[in-house]
Design a protein around this motif. Structure first.
Motif, mmCIF file in Angstrom:
data_model
loop_
_atom_site.group_PDB
_atom_site.id
_atom_site.type_symbol
_atom_site.label_atom_id
_atom_site.label_comp_id
_atom_site.label_asym_id
_atom_site.label_seq_id
_atom_site.Cartn_x
_atom_site.Cartn_y
_atom_site.Cartn_z
ATOM 1 N N THR A 139 12.999 6.115 12.636
ATOM 2 C CA THR A 139 12.568 7.502 12.836
ATOM 3 C C THR A 139 12.188 8.194 11.533
ATOM 4 O O THR A 139 11.757 9.345 11.540
ATOM 5 C CB THR A 139 13.689 8.308 13.508
ATOM 6 O OG1 THR A 139 14.842 8.318 12.656
ATOM 7 C CG2 THR A 139 14.062 7.711 14.852
ATOM 8 N N ARG A 140 12.387 7.466 10.418
ATOM 9 C CA ARG A 140 12.134 8.035 9.094
ATOM 10 C C ARG A 140 13.005 9.258 8.811
ATOM 11 O O ARG A 140 12.633 10.137 8.033
ATOM 12 C CB ARG A 140 10.655 8.387 8.926
ATOM 13 C CG ARG A 140 9.738 7.172 9.012
ATOM 14 C CD ARG A 140 8.293 7.552 8.740
ATOM 15 N NE ARG A 140 7.440 6.360 8.815
ATOM 16 C CZ ARG A 140 6.129 6.380 8.613
ATOM 17 N NH1 ARG A 140 5.525 7.534 8.337
ATOM 18 N NH2 ARG A 140 5.425 5.264 8.701
ATOM 19 N N ALA A 141 14.144 9.297 9.475
ATOM 20 C CA ALA A 141 15.104 10.368 9.208
ATOM 21 C C ALA A 141 15.934 10.004 7.983
ATOM 22 O O ALA A 141 16.022 8.831 7.600
ATOM 23 C CB ALA A 141 16.022 10.566 10.415
ATOM 24 N N ARG A 142 16.530 10.995 7.375
ATOM 25 C CA ARG A 142 17.419 10.745 6.240
ATOM 26 C C ARG A 142 18.710 10.131 6.764
ATOM 27 O O ARG A 142 19.343 10.682 7.670
ATOM 28 C CB ARG A 142 17.690 12.029 5.487
ATOM 29 C CG ARG A 142 16.448 12.624 4.822
ATOM 30 C CD ARG A 142 16.762 13.955 4.192
ATOM 31 N NE ARG A 142 17.817 13.815 3.182
ATOM 32 C CZ ARG A 142 18.493 14.832 2.667
ATOM 33 N NH1 ARG A 142 18.260 16.066 3.110
ATOM 34 N NH2 ARG A 142 19.413 14.629 1.755
ATOM 35 N N PRO A 143 19.124 8.985 6.219
ATOM 36 C CA PRO A 143 20.274 8.270 6.772
ATOM 37 C C PRO A 143 21.570 9.066 6.771
ATOM 38 O O PRO A 143 22.284 9.103 7.774
ATOM 39 C CB PRO A 143 20.389 7.036 5.870
ATOM 40 C CG PRO A 143 19.031 6.857 5.290
ATOM 41 C CD PRO A 143 18.481 8.238 5.130
ATOM 42 N N LYS A 144 21.875 9.698 5.633
ATOM 43 C CA LYS A 144 23.165 10.376 5.543
ATOM 44 C C LYS A 144 23.308 11.515 6.554
ATOM 45 O O LYS A 144 24.316 11.592 7.263
ATOM 46 C CB LYS A 144 23.396 10.884 4.120
ATOM 47 C CG LYS A 144 24.246 9.936 3.282
ATOM 48 C CD LYS A 144 24.743 10.638 2.035
ATOM 49 C CE LYS A 144 25.787 9.792 1.325
ATOM 50 N NZ LYS A 144 26.328 10.487 0.140
ATOM 51 N N PRO A 145 22.351 12.429 6.644
ATOM 52 C CA PRO A 145 22.480 13.489 7.650
ATOM 53 C C PRO A 145 22.576 12.945 9.069
ATOM 54 O O PRO A 145 23.325 13.462 9.893
ATOM 55 C CB PRO A 145 21.211 14.324 7.453
ATOM 56 C CG PRO A 145 20.820 14.085 6.041
ATOM 57 C CD PRO A 145 21.181 12.660 5.768
ATOM 58 N N LEU A 146 21.815 11.871 9.359
ATOM 59 C CA LEU A 146 21.859 11.296 10.700
ATOM 60 C C LEU A 146 23.254 10.743 10.998
ATOM 61 O O LEU A 146 23.820 10.992 12.067
ATOM 62 C CB LEU A 146 20.798 10.199 10.816
ATOM 63 C CG LEU A 146 20.574 9.625 12.223
ATOM 64 C CD1 LEU A 146 19.135 9.156 12.370
ATOM 65 C CD2 LEU A 146 21.522 8.469 12.526
ATOM 66 N N LEU A 147 23.807 9.989 10.051
ATOM 67 C CA LEU A 147 25.142 9.420 10.245
ATOM 68 C C LEU A 147 26.204 10.510 10.313
ATOM 69 O O LEU A 147 27.147 10.434 11.106
ATOM 70 C CB LEU A 147 25.466 8.454 9.103
ATOM 71 C CG LEU A 147 24.736 7.109 9.130
ATOM 72 C CD1 LEU A 147 24.966 6.350 7.824
ATOM 73 C CD2 LEU A 147 25.218 6.284 10.311
ATOM 74 N N PHE A 148 26.048 11.523 9.480
ATOM 75 C CA PHE A 148 27.004 12.638 9.479
ATOM 76 C C PHE A 148 26.998 13.339 10.837
ATOM 77 O O PHE A 148 28.057 13.661 11.389
ATOM 78 C CB PHE A 148 26.646 13.625 8.371
ATOM 79 C CG PHE A 148 27.667 14.718 8.191
ATOM 80 C CD1 PHE A 148 28.772 14.532 7.385
ATOM 81 C CD2 PHE A 148 27.521 15.945 8.842
ATOM 82 C CE1 PHE A 148 29.718 15.539 7.216
ATOM 83 C CE2 PHE A 148 28.449 16.953 8.692
ATOM 84 C CZ PHE A 148 29.557 16.755 7.873
ATOM 85 N N GLY A 149 25.807 13.564 11.365
ATOM 86 C CA GLY A 149 25.719 14.217 12.674
ATOM 87 C C GLY A 149 26.296 13.358 13.781
ATOM 88 O O GLY A 149 27.005 13.854 14.672
#
Length: 706
Positions: free
Chosen positions: A191-201
């Motif tokens: 998804t080209r999302a930032r990994p850390k924010p995605l995992l944090f969420g």
């Protein structure tokens, strides 16, 4: 299994790496002193609580602090690995966990199994064997959760390995958590999302769901909530979420770090001193020590110069923190096995046991943990670490299996005499108890069932989960026995004290061609009103079921609760409604109640003198706790009252533990299924005299024992 090369996290600076508290090769560790000291606080509160120090009633919160620390450190490690190499190696991760945890855990498991075999009673040895196996495979928390609501386990001593439940919760979390991170990295790449924010969420959602579930489940079923992984995930997740914030936390002003760490430590200390075993747990109350632990760690990410960090980093605290895992492993088995060997042990003796656990922990760390953990050969390849882990688990599982196999096994078809041995003249009608009772109440010899397996000698319906558990009020209409197509139906209504008569009722039903239906609920009288809401609701649901589907022809009602106005009136109303539907209700007396010590344990410990296990027949002895209420209900409803207690506790000043060659009690005041089988002719004749059977009472003999 690894994340792909493109699944990278942004590289963090060395300041974040230092704040995360790394562990490298032996002699090259980069430790955060405040976290090591926090480990010391956690294990210290647990140790003092288990030793029985009265001024720390909430010492159990140390486990919750451990969860937060573990969540933080392991997630920091995983994130650091993903950041540096662009991947997470599942094999490497589990190999490290195996080298870190299994050496000490396996030593303590084997020690506990061997020593427990010598000092524990038969049933506790059987539980020990299964607990060693469950602890080996990190599922003992689920076994303990089941046992905590097992109505048949009320006499069981606390497991010598009960503390392994928290290790099981952690390892179950860490089976899933690396996979979640890998999945998050994969989604981030797609998804080209930032990994850390995605995992944090993602982790935030998991934590919130677990917290909500924890609060709700603790309210509805606190016994199981304590051990469930799903009620504890949020505690580990608090630490894991903190690992995502390390870089931001390193920039905290000194005063903010000082405040966070200080407030956090106060929260933990207050939890240990102000909470107690009566506090619903984990529930929302667990936020106090867990958030406190998170605040201490957060403050330390910014600086190790705060008052709290310096206090936690003093030499003795760091030393205790370094062996905290081994202390946690050793202290509980030593306490439980000491109590089993010397029941009169006092707190001062247990303090010595606690000190011994510290000594053993130090030896274990230096002789077992570190040599294996940092062994060059084992750490060189993940496959070697995993193979070592598998071998360790196999050994401990085999030891547990050997302990379990050493316990005698139950023979459900063994012939029994029991109550029939008390019959003075088998040809008489009615039967009378023989005068020379002592001739059939032996004081030594082999008995059925063997005392070691007496708690397993239960009615068969338990295997079918046909006793409704606390918190549940729904009627199970599938619990049908005897002849399902029988023209007449007999129903059993009440708690397990009614259910204990199941073997006799089914045997009678097979002779009479009856259909048998069970409406049994743990610790619940058949009633429309009770202080326990689920009991009253279940009783009303049963009555509603009879309204809709038709009432039984015969109903046997019994229970073990003491007399009380609300319960008496509620039970009377329930029985009257059933009678109005045309049911012949028979009220059956509660069985005699022994003292506080389990009779089967006493018999096992006194094989040459069973008489030591007899108990007074006066007061609740011969009558049983529930009989007064049952008599009142029978009188108020004009229902026949059947009292067979003379065949369980024959006339005299003492109730014997063994009659004929049959052990009378299995758990609390519950009669063994073997002895109930021997009571079949007595119950059969009682129903026959009420004109409820096809066979005449004179046709029923002492040989009618299934």
């Amino acid at each position: 299994m690894t994340a792909g090369p493109g699944d990278t996290l942004s590289t963090e600076d060395t300041k974040e790496s230092a704040a995360g508290a790394q562990h490298g090769a032996k002699g090259k560790k980069q430790l955060r002193g405040d976290i090591e000291g926090l480990r010391a606080v956690a294990v210290g509160t647990v140790l003092l609580y288990h030793v029985g120090i009265p001024f720390m009633p909430g010492g159990f919160v140390g486990v919750d602090v451990f969860f937060v620390i573990s969540g933080f450190l392991i997630t920091s490690l995983l994130l650091r690995e993903a950041s540096k190499s662009g991947r997470i190696s599942i094999a490497d991760f589990y190999a490290r966990r195996a080298r870190r945890l299994l050496p000490a855990a396996s030593v303590v498991l084997v020690f506990t199994a061997v020593v427990g075999w010598f000092v524990l009673s038969g049933q506790d040895r059987a539980n020990l064997g299964t607990d060693v196996i469950a602890a080996t495979f990190y599922v003992i928390n689920w076994a303990l959760a089941y046992r905590s609501v097992d109505y048949l386990a009320e006499d069981a001593a606390p497991s010598s390995l009960q503390h392994y439940w928290s290790l099981s919760v952690e390892e179950q979390f860490y089976v899933v958590w690396p996979l979640v991170i890998i999945l998050g990295l994969f989604l981030a790449r797609r998804t080209r999302a930032r990994p850390k924010p995605l995992l944090f969420g993602l982790l935030s959602l998991i934590a919130l769901a677990s917290l909500v579930y924890s609060v709700l489940h603790t309210e509805s079923d606190p016994a199981t909530a304590y051990f469930y992984t799903t009620t504890r995930v949020w505690e580990l997740a608090i630490g894991a979420l903190l690992a995502f914030l390390v870089l931001r936390l390193t920039s905290l002003p000194r005063i903010a770090a000082e405040a966070l760490a200080g407030i956090g430590l106060v929260m933990i200390v207050c939890s240990a001193f102000l909470l107690s075993s009566g506090t619903p747990w984990p529930s929302g109350w667990a936020l106090l020590p867990t958030v406190g632990a998170a605040l201490v760690i957060a403050g330390g990410c910014a600086t190790q110069a705060t008052v709290t960090a310096r206090l936690l980093s003093i030499g003795p605290m760091v030393w205790i923190g370094g062996i905290s895992y081994a202390i946690y492993l050793w202290h509980w088995p030593l306490i439980i096995l000491t109590k089993a060997a010397w029941p009169e042990v006092r707190i001062r003796h247990l303090v010595v046991v606690g000190i011994l656990s510290i000594v053993l922990a130090w030896l274990t760390k230096h002789l077992v943990e570190d040599p294996v953990r940092f062994h060059p050969g084992l750490s060189a390849k993940a496959s070697r670490g995993l193979l070592f882990g598998a071998a360790s688990m196999l050994v401990t599982a085999l030891v547990g299996g050997a302990v379990w196999a050493s316990v005698p096994k139950l023979d459900e078809a063994a012939p029994v005499d029991g109550a029939t041995a008390l019959v003075a003249s088998p040809d008489a009608d009615p039967w009378e108890v023989r005068q020379d009772v002592g001739a059939v109440t032996p004081t030594s010899g082999e008995v059925t069932p063997d005392p070691a397996v007496a708690p397993e000698d239960v009615p068969a319906y338990y295997d079918d989960e046909c006793q409704i558990q606390p918190g549940d009020s729904e009627v199970d209409t599938t619990c049908v026995y005897g002849d399902p197509e029988g023209e007449r139906t007999i129903a059993l209504l009440g708690d397990s004290k009614m259910g204990q008569w199941f073997p006799a009722v089914v045997a009678i039903a097979e002779q009479e061609g009856w259909r048998v239906e069970l409406y049994l609920k743990s610790a619940c009288t058949f009633t429309h009103d009770s202080k326990e809401a689920d009991c009253a609701e279940f009783g009303r649901n049963v009555s509603a079921h009879f309204d809709d589907e038709g009432a039984p022809d015969i109903a046997l009602v019994s229970q073990g609760a003491p007399n009380g106005k609300t319960l008496r009136e509620g039970s009377t109303a329930a029985v009257k409604e059933l009678q109005d539907q045309g049911t012949d209700v028979v009220v059956l007396a509660d069985s005699p109640r022994p003292g506080s010590e389990p009779v089967y344990t006493c018999v096992e410990e006194n094989p040459e003198d069973f008489s030591r296990c007899a108990f007074p027949a006066k007061d609740e002895g011969r009558d049983g706790t529930g009989t007064p209420l049952l008599r009142d209900v029978a009188e108020a409803t004009d229902a026949p009252f059947v009292d067979l207690n003379q065949w369980i506790c024959p006339p005299g000043e003492q109730c014997p533990p063994v009659i004929g060659t049959t052990l009378v009690y299995r758990q609390g005041s519950h009669v063994t299924a073997s002895y109930v089988r021997s009571l079949t002719p007595m119950l059969y004749r009682s129903l026959a005299r009420l004109d409820l059977t096809e066979r005449d009472s004179s046709q029923i003999t002492v040989d009618d024992v299934p």
